[in-house]
Design an enzyme around this catalytic site. Structure first.
Site, PDB file in Angstrom:
ATOM      1  CB  THR A  32      -0.887  -0.017   1.257  1.00 58.39           C
ATOM      2  OG1 THR A  32      -1.708  -1.183   1.206  1.00 58.39           O
ATOM      3  CG2 THR A  32      -1.780   1.210   1.358  1.00 58.39           C
ATOM      4  N   GLY A  33       0.391   2.324  -0.636  1.00 61.38           N
ATOM      5  CA  GLY A  33       1.119   3.595  -0.597  1.00 61.38           C
ATOM      6  C   GLY A  33       1.501   4.061  -1.985  1.00 61.38           C
ATOM      7  CG  ASP A  88       4.042  -2.820   1.631  1.00 59.66           C
ATOM      8  OD1 ASP A  88       3.746  -1.650   1.297  1.00 59.66           O
ATOM      9  OD2 ASP A  88       3.343  -3.506   2.378  1.00 59.66           O
ATOM     10  N   GLY A  89       6.013  -0.595   0.340  1.00 67.31           N
ATOM     11  CA  GLY A  89       6.755   0.628   0.606  1.00 67.31           C
ATOM     12  C   GLY A  89       7.086   0.705   2.088  1.00 67.31           C
ATOM     13  CB  ALA A  90       9.429   1.407   4.177  1.00 63.45           C
ATOM     14  CE  LYS A 101       4.775  -1.983   5.067  1.00 67.41           C
ATOM     15  NZ  LYS A 101       4.479  -0.810   4.204  1.00 67.41           N
ATOM     16  N   GLY A 102       3.127   1.834   8.074  1.00 66.96           N
ATOM     17  CA  GLY A 102       1.821   2.158   8.643  1.00 66.96           C
ATOM     18  C   GLY A 102       1.413   3.598   8.438  1.00 66.96           C
ATOM     19  N   GLY A 103       2.217   4.339   7.638  1.00 69.01           N
ATOM     20  CA  GLY A 103       1.842   5.718   7.318  1.00 69.01           C
ATOM     21  C   GLY A 103       0.483   5.781   6.632  1.00 69.01           C
ATOM     22  CD  GLU A 110       1.311  -1.757   4.410  1.00 63.36           C
ATOM     23  OE1 GLU A 110       1.226  -1.049   3.407  1.00 63.36           O
ATOM     24  OE2 GLU A 110       1.762  -1.340   5.489  1.00 63.36           O
TER      25      GLU A 110
HETATM   26  C1  5RP Z   1       1.084   2.042   4.377  1.00 67.70           C
HETATM   27  C2  5RP Z   1       2.570   1.996   4.389  1.00 67.70           C
HETATM   28  C3  5RP Z   1       3.254   2.604   3.209  1.00 67.70           C
HETATM   29  O1  5RP Z   1       3.920   1.587   2.518  1.00 67.70           O
HETATM   30  C4  5RP Z   1       4.220   3.646   3.692  1.00 67.70           C
HETATM   31  O2  5RP Z   1       3.486   4.626   4.422  1.00 67.70           O
HETATM   32  C5  5RP Z   1       4.968   4.308   2.537  1.00 67.70           C
HETATM   33  O3  5RP Z   1       4.083   5.033   1.745  1.00 67.70           O
HETATM   34  P1  5RP Z   1       4.568   5.914   0.500  1.00 67.70           P
HETATM   35  O4  5RP Z   1       5.137   4.950  -0.481  1.00 67.70           O
HETATM   36  O5  5RP Z   1       3.296   6.580   0.019  1.00 67.70           O
HETATM   37  O6  5RP Z   1       5.579   6.906   0.994  1.00 67.70           O
HETATM   38  O7  5RP Z   1       3.201   1.487   5.263  1.00 67.70           O
HETATM   39  O8  5RP Z   1       0.569   1.595   5.597  1.00 67.70           O
END
Ligand code: 5RP
Length: 232
Positions: A32-33, A88-90, A101-103, A110
């Site tokens: 997600t993200g 995934d992203g971070a 994670k969890g933004g 995730e």
């Molecule tokens: C979602 C997340 C996202 O992977 C994380 O916040 C990074 O988001 P972005 O790629 O938009 O910077 O952990 O819960």
């Protein structure tokens, strides 16, 4: 909470590079993200252009909608409990590949998806790669248990702040129907020890400290660097 508009070019480079790991026949966790959104879009292109044939498992409604729009076939974790790969992203990654994670409030699913995968890869721009983690730790909380969890987090030295909605009055409600508190701990010297102290708090559904990253695809000015896990 987070600004997803920054570093778009680097996010695209890292996200698209990670998409090249996917091969036909795989079952792949889709994170997600805004970074992994580039992975999902690129995978959709590969489905259309190369006939790439794989199944995705979405970590959120956001990922699910984007995958459907991109023409990616989806399955569920209950149908395919063992994934070949999760991407995934971070929000932050440190030199030992501990991750916060969890933004996007999706860290519970995730984490479940990444723990179901043989290999867990994160795509990130350089701003996410830090010496020590300082990002407030997102903690998903059963609404009924909010006050107890907040008190326990303060006892651990944290400063919990209930995450509030944008374009919605009151708290953010996760895809699982829970609240999120963002907990500042300052510099996190020992992420594993902190995770072990948050884990047993009654009412905590999941926190955003991840210790299972295998490889980081990091977009630098000169290109995407791949940083593998060194600790055992
Ligand atoms: C979602 C997340 C996202 O992977 C994380 O916040 C990074 O988001 P972005 O790629 O938009 O910077 O952990 O819960």
């Amino acid at each position: 909470m987070k600004d997803t508009s920054a570093n778009t070019g680097a996010k695209k480079a890292a996200g698209e590079a990670a998409a090249e790991l996917v091969k036909s026949g795989m079952v792949v966790g889709l994170g997600t993200g805004s970074t992994v959104a580039w992975t999902i879009r690129r995978l959709g292109e590969r489905v259309r252009e190369e006939g790439l044939d794989f199944l995705g498992v979405a970590t959120s409604f956001q990922a699910e909608n984007l995958a459907i729009d991109s023409g990616i076939r989806l399955t569920s974790l209950n149908s395919h409990p063992l994934l070949d790969l999760a991407i995934d992203g971070a929000d932050e990654v440190d030199g030992d590949l501990f991750v916060i994670k969890g933004g996007g409030a999706a860290h519970t699913r995730e984490k479940v998806v990444s723990c179901s995968a043989k290999r867990f890869v994160i795509a990130a721009d350089e701003s996410k790669y830090v010496q020590k983690l300082t990002w407030p730790v997102p903690v998903e909380v059963l609404p009924f248990a909010l006050r107890l969890v907040e008190r326990r987090l303060v006892e651990l030295g944290g400063r919990p702040v209930l995450r509030l909605g944008k374009m919605k009055d009151g708290p953010v409600i996760t895809d699982n129907g829970n609240f999120v508190v963002d907990v500042s701990f300052g510099v996190i010297e020992n992420p594993a020890a902190l995770a072990a102290r948050i884990d047993p708090i009654a009412g905590v559904v999941e926190h955003g400290i991840f210790d299972n990253l295998d490889e980081l695809f990091l977009a630098r000015a000169v290109g995407v660097e791949r940083i593998g896990r060194k600790r055992g």
